[in-house]
Design an enzyme around this catalytic site. Structure first.
Site, PDB file in Angstrom:
ATOM      1  N   ASP A   6      31.389   1.314 -23.317  1.00  0.00           N
ATOM      2  CA  ASP A   6      32.347   0.515 -24.069  1.00  0.00           C
ATOM      3  C   ASP A   6      31.786  -0.874 -24.408  1.00  0.00           C
ATOM      4  OD1 ASP A   6      35.553   1.067 -23.989  1.00  0.00           O
ATOM      5  OD2 ASP A   6      35.112  -1.084 -24.083  1.00  0.00           O
TER       6      ASP A   6
ATOM      7  N   LYS B  41      33.904  -0.430 -31.320  1.00  0.00           N
ATOM      8  CA  LYS B  41      33.900  -0.941 -32.683  1.00  0.00           C
ATOM      9  C   LYS B  41      32.616  -1.641 -33.077  1.00  0.00           C
ATOM     10  CE  LYS B  41      38.814  -0.975 -32.655  1.00  0.00           C
ATOM     11  NZ  LYS B  41      39.925  -1.636 -32.032  1.00  0.00           N
TER      12      LYS B  41
ATOM     13  N   MET C 276      44.260  -9.716 -24.301  1.00  0.00           N
ATOM     14  CA  MET C 276      44.119  -9.601 -25.760  1.00  0.00           C
ATOM     15  C   MET C 276      45.092 -10.516 -26.498  1.00  0.00           C
ATOM     16  SD  MET C 276      43.452  -5.464 -25.869  1.00  0.00           S
ATOM     17  CE  MET C 276      44.131  -5.151 -24.218  1.00  0.00           C
TER      18      MET C 276
END
Lengths: 276, 276
Positions: B59, B80, B192
Site C-alpha cells: 500500500d 493510487k 484523513m
C-alpha cells in the site's frame, strides 16, 4: 560501557549515593504495550525494550510469559492480583520512580496499548513531575485483536464511519452516556463491560435496533480466545449462558454483522467458537 | 517440502494447471498491518509473515522499506500512486485472488492497523466469496502513535471515558455528524481530515468550547513525525501556517491538554516539534 554504567547503577540499590548516580546515569521509564495476549503480537520495538530492561513491572493483563523476553531484568508483578495493598496505583508509581532515580531502565508493561484505558495518563504526569524521562512503546489493543478474531474490519465503510473505544468502568462508577454513543453510528468497542453487560445492553436497546449485530470476544488475541456473535437483544443472556467473562471486549454495530459466524447463524444455532 | 510445493506453485504461474495446483497447494492471503511508520513498530507476527511471503502487495501508506523484510517475495506496489488505473481496489482484489489461487502466500500490506479505515472489510468479503483463506495480523494504528508522540494517553480518565476514531473522508462525500461525535465526550481521533480541517473544526466549534485542546500529528510514528498542539479555534489556521498535511491524525479533546507542549504553551508561543 553501557553494561558498566548499569552495573554501577545496580550497586547503588544496595548502597545509595543518589547524587553520584544522578550525575552519571540517567534512568528512564518505558511504558510498554504488551498487546492483547500472544507474545508475537508485541512490536519489534517492544521486544528490544524488554531485552534492555533492568526492572520489569508487569501488569495483571499482560501475558505472564512476557518475562522470558527480559532476560536481564528484575521482575516485579504488580496489580490487584499481585499482592499489593489497596493503593496499587500509588505503589506502582513509587516503584517506577525509585528505580528510575537509581539510573535504571524501568519497563512498565501494560496489556493492550498502554495509551488506552491503562491509567498511563496519571503515570506519565507523575513521572514528568519527578523529571524522569518517559518512553512510550505502542501495541495492539484488544479491540483490534477481537475484530481480527471475528475476521472483520472495525469500520467497514458500508456500515459506519468510525469506531468508539469506551470503558464501562468509569472513575465515579456512573455509566457512560450510551444514547450519545449510539447516536454516533460508530462501531462500539466496550472494554471492562462484562460485569454490567445486562445494564449496558439494556441502555443501548433504547437507542439501537434489537437486531443490531453484537459480539463478545474473551481473551482476544490469545490462544484462549472465545467468541460469541449474536444480536444486541440476546447478547447479555447468551454471554451468561456461555460462561463468558473478563477480560473481554464487547463489540456492537453494523460492521460486526460481517463476521462469518453472524452470516452463518440461524435462529436455532448460536456460534461460540474457540480459536484454532 | 514447503519450498518444493511453493516452487511448483510458482511454475503454474507460467503454465497454469489449476486443478492440480488446487488439490496439492492451498494458497492464502494475509492482511498485514504495517503500523504507522517505523519498521520496528511492526509486530513479531507481521515480521514472520513477511519473511514467509511469496507475493507482497504494498500500500501507499506503508513504509516502503517494508519490502526488505520479505526477502523471497515478488513485490507489487499498489494504490493510487502505484500506477494503477481508476479502479485500484478492484485491481488489488483481482491480484490477491489470482496469486492465492495459484497456491501462493499473498501478503497484503496496509498502513496502521488493517482493520481501521483500510477497506479490509471489502477485501475480506471478496476473498471469502472466492473461498480463499484469510489471516489478519494486527498492528499499531497511527492514532495511537500520535498519542505516543505527544506523550499522552488517549483516554486520561480525568478527561474522558473513551476515544472515537473517525474518518473525515466518507464514502458518499458527506461529513460525519460532528455534533453527535462531540456529544460523546470522547477524545476524537480524526483520520484523513487534513483536506477539510477548516470545515470540520468549524463544525466542532458549534459543539465544543473554543479552547478545547487540539493537535495535529503528521507522519505519526515515523522519523518524519511533526506535531502541532494548540486549541480547537486555532487548529486549522496554525496547521496551514505550519504547512502540515497528509498523512496526519487530528486529535481533539480534554485528554490532549495533557501534552507537555500544551502545558508549556502560552498565548505567544506555539509548539511545532519535530521528532528527535
Amino acid at each position: 560501557m553501557r553494561l558498566l554504567r548499569r552495573a554501577a547503577a545496580l550497586r547503588t540499590l544496595a548502597t545509595p549515593n543518589q547524587e553520584a548516580t544522578m550525575s552519571t546515569v540517567q534512568g528512564k521509564v518505558t511504558l510498554l504495550s504488551a498487546g492483547p495476549g500472544d507474545l508475537d503480537l508485541l512490536t519489534l520495538r517492544a521486544a528490544k525494550a524488554l531485552a534492555a530492561a533492568d526492572v520489569l513491572l508487569v501488569d495483571d493483563l499482560a501475558n505472564a510469559d512476557i518475562v522470558t523476553l527480559a532476560k536481564h531484568a528484575r521482575v516485579i508483578r504488580v496489580g490487584k492480583r499481585g499482592g499489593c495493598k489497596s493503593t496499587p496505583q500509588a505503589f506502582i508509581q513509587r516503584l517506577m520512580q525509585r528505580y528510575a532515580k537509581k539510573g535504571l531502565h524501568v519497563v512498565r508493561v501494560k496489556g493492550g496499548d498502554a495509551l488506552l484505558f491503562g491509567r498511563a495518563g496519571e503515570e506519565i504526569a507523575a513521572l514528568r513531575e519527578a523529571h524522569i524521562p518517559v518512553d512510550i512503546v505502542n501495541g495492539v489493543s484488544s479491540g483490534f485483536a477481537a475484530a481480527a478474531g471475528l475476521g472483520i474490519s472495525l469500520t467497514h465503510r458500508d456500515h459506519c464511519q468510525g469506531v468508539t473505544f469506551v470503558t464501562a468502568h468509569m472513575q465515579d462508577h456512573s455509566q457512560p452516556d450510551w444514547a450519545a454513543l449510539a447516536a454516533t453510528g460508530t462501531t462500539l468497542a466496550i472494554y471492562m463491560g462484562m460485569s454490567r453487560i445486562a445494564s449496558l445492553t439494556a441502555a443501548l436497546l433504547d437507542a439501537l435496533p434489537a437486531n443490531t449485530p453484537a459480539a463478545v470476544v474473551q481473551n482476544a488475541g490469545s490462544h484462549e480466545e472465545r467468541r460469541l456473535v449474536t444480536t444486541l437483544d440476546r447478547l447479555a443472556d447468551e454471554a451468561l449462558a456461555a460462561g463468558l467473562g473478563s477480560p473481554a471486549v464487547i463489540l456492537i454495530g453494523g460492521a460486526i454483522g460481517e463476521a462469518a459466524e453472524f452470516a452463518a447463524r440461524t435462529d436455532d444455532t448460536r456460534s461460540l467458537a474457540h480459536a484454532a
